[in-house]
Scaffold this active site. Structure first.
Site, PDB file in Angstrom:
ATOM      1  N   HIS A 198      53.922 -20.990 -26.859  1.00 24.06           N
ATOM      2  CA  HIS A 198      54.253 -21.812 -25.681  1.00 24.06           C
ATOM      3  C   HIS A 198      53.000 -22.109 -24.848  1.00 24.06           C
ATOM      4  CE1 HIS A 198      58.362 -21.553 -26.807  1.00 24.06           C
ATOM      5  NE2 HIS A 198      58.538 -20.284 -26.460  1.00 24.06           N
TER       6      HIS A 198
ATOM      7  N   ASP B 190      58.436 -29.432 -30.354  1.00 26.73           N
ATOM      8  CA  ASP B 190      59.063 -28.333 -31.105  1.00 26.73           C
ATOM      9  C   ASP B 190      58.066 -27.666 -32.050  1.00 26.73           C
ATOM     10  OD1 ASP B 190      61.188 -26.695 -31.781  1.00 26.73           O
ATOM     11  OD2 ASP B 190      61.909 -28.021 -33.371  1.00 26.73           O
TER      12      ASP B 190
ATOM     13  N   LEU C 139      51.207 -43.885 -14.968  1.00 31.11           N
ATOM     14  CA  LEU C 139      52.102 -43.264 -15.961  1.00 31.11           C
ATOM     15  C   LEU C 139      53.194 -42.493 -15.232  1.00 31.11           C
ATOM     16  CD1 LEU C 139      52.737 -42.361 -18.940  1.00 31.11           C
ATOM     17  CD2 LEU C 139      51.268 -40.388 -18.494  1.00 31.11           C
TER      18      LEU C 139
HETATM   19  C1  IPE Z   1      64.615 -28.821 -28.800  1.00 31.02           C
HETATM   20  O1  IPE Z   1      64.087 -27.821 -29.575  1.00 31.02           O
HETATM   21  C2  IPE Z   1      64.360 -28.521 -27.355  1.00 31.02           C
HETATM   22  C3  IPE Z   1      62.968 -28.598 -26.925  1.00 31.02           C
HETATM   23  C4  IPE Z   1      61.944 -28.945 -27.659  1.00 31.02           C
HETATM   24  C5  IPE Z   1      62.745 -28.279 -25.545  1.00 31.02           C
HETATM   25  P1  IPE Z   1      64.969 -26.601 -30.112  1.00 31.02           P
HETATM   26  O2  IPE Z   1      64.056 -25.758 -30.894  1.00 31.02           O
HETATM   27  O3  IPE Z   1      65.698 -25.977 -28.988  1.00 31.02           O
HETATM   28  O4  IPE Z   1      66.038 -27.361 -31.029  1.00 31.02           O
HETATM   29  P2  IPE Z   1      66.882 -26.860 -32.262  1.00 31.02           P
HETATM   30  O5  IPE Z   1      67.548 -25.575 -31.855  1.00 31.02           O
HETATM   31  O6  IPE Z   1      65.948 -26.638 -33.396  1.00 31.02           O
HETATM   32  O7  IPE Z   1      67.838 -27.984 -32.542  1.00 31.02           O
HETATM   33  C1  IPE Z   2      59.679 -25.718 -28.606  1.00 30.36           C
HETATM   34  O1  IPE Z   2      59.271 -24.760 -29.512  1.00 30.36           O
HETATM   35  C2  IPE Z   2      59.646 -25.239 -27.185  1.00 30.36           C
HETATM   36  C3  IPE Z   2      60.971 -25.023 -26.605  1.00 30.36           C
HETATM   37  C4  IPE Z   2      62.120 -25.282 -27.170  1.00 30.36           C
HETATM   38  C5  IPE Z   2      60.994 -24.472 -25.274  1.00 30.36           C
HETATM   39  P1  IPE Z   2      60.281 -23.662 -30.034  1.00 30.36           P
HETATM   40  O2  IPE Z   2      60.225 -22.503 -29.117  1.00 30.36           O
HETATM   41  O3  IPE Z   2      61.634 -24.238 -30.279  1.00 30.36           O
HETATM   42  O4  IPE Z   2      59.579 -23.296 -31.392  1.00 30.36           O
HETATM   43  P2  IPE Z   2      60.303 -23.026 -32.777  1.00 30.36           P
HETATM   44  O5  IPE Z   2      61.171 -24.202 -33.074  1.00 30.36           O
HETATM   45  O6  IPE Z   2      61.095 -21.758 -32.622  1.00 30.36           O
HETATM   46  O7  IPE Z   2      59.174 -22.887 -33.751  1.00 30.36           O
HETATM   47 MG    MG Z   3      62.509 -25.123 -31.883  1.00 24.80          MG
END
Ligand code: IPE
Ligand code: IPE
Ligand code: MG
Length: 223
Positions: free
Chosen positions: A29, A12, A123
């Site tokens: 990303h 995240d 792995l």
């Molecule tokens: C969780 O992250 C999902 C992934 C890392 C793929 P999100 O960014 O979607 O989660 P919330 O919305 O902060 O809970």
């Molecule tokens: C995690 O990073 C990747 C996915 C959920 C696909 P985010 O895209 O949720 O990044 P933030 O949380 O908005 O910074």
């Molecule tokens: Mg996120």
């Protein structure tokens, strides 16, 4: 206690990493995909047997279509580019979650990678895409599998030893709820693209210092 055998990572903070630098979210990303590669290598080198990465939650469909499409394209191209490295390092790749809503090209890339890496024994890398833990639990019960089942075809995995979440949030966001019943939890404030080897070393060192009691009393030191 040594090395966690099953590590799960909630990757995240990609969007915030990009936004904080005045860049579009997709750049976060791209950098996150690079970090994911490093995490896989780190785990393979440290004797982790199973690594499960949260790449796209079923709730992530709420995001703008162009971001969702970008994530799927990135994942498909990442799989194709990583194939040789997977084979070289003995990585077996599986994808958990729903397939029926994914683009056809991505499904083909997943199936090809799963087939070609099926013999990997070092792995087991699982990537969660269109994944919801509540849905996986519900499905396993509906199939009458029983929750001890880790049979192929269900999305119930072996127990997780260590959950790592980057990005500063302290929640599980519907990831491996059943499997993490006794997992150690590591919440890091660093955004995923900035996750470093030193951060991983610190998380693994902290894990090794934990006594996992599973409800029993502490181990007595006699002497
Ligand atoms: C969780 O992250 C999902 C992934 C890392 C793929 P999100 O960014 O979607 O989660 P919330 O919305 O902060 O809970
Ligand atoms: C995690 O990073 C990747 C996915 C959920 C696909 P985010 O895209 O949720 O990044 P933030 O949380 O908005 O910074
Ligand atoms: Mg996120």
């Amino acid at each position: 206690m040594g090395v966690p055998q099953h590590v799960a990572v909630i990757m995240d903070g990609n969007g915030r990493w990009a936004t904080s630098k005045g860049r579009p979210r997709w750049m976060g990303h791209v950098r996150g995909a690079h970090t994911a590669r490093e995490v896989v290598t780190y785990c393979a080198q440290h004797g982790v047997g199973q690594l499960t990465l949260y790449a796209f939650s079923s709730d992530n469909w709420k995001r703008p279509a162009d971001e969702v499409g970008f994530l799927f394209d990135l994942f498909a191209s990442h799989l194709e580019r990583q194939m040789d490295r997977f084979l070289e390092h003995g990585v077996r790749l599986s994808v958990i979650g729903r397939r029926d809503r994914l683009p056809h090209a991505l499904c083909e890339a997943i199936a090809a990678t799963e087939a070609r890496t099926a013999g990997g024994t070092r792995l087991h890398l699982r990537v969660a895409v269109d994944y919801s833990s509540r849905a996986a639990i519900h499905e396993a019960f509906a199939l009458g599998e029983g929750m001890g089942s880790t049979r192929p075809g269900t999305n119930i995995l072996p127990p997780v030893d260590l959950v790592v979440r980057t990005g500063g949030e302290r929640r599980l966001s519907d990831f491996l709820l059943w499997e993490s019943a006794y997992a150690e939890l590591a919440f890091l404030d660093v955004n995923f693209p900035d996750l470093s080897i030193a951060d991983l070393d610190a998380v693994f060192a902290d894990y090794a210092s934990r006594e996992r009691r599973y409800g029993a009393v502490p181990v007595q030191v006699t002497g």
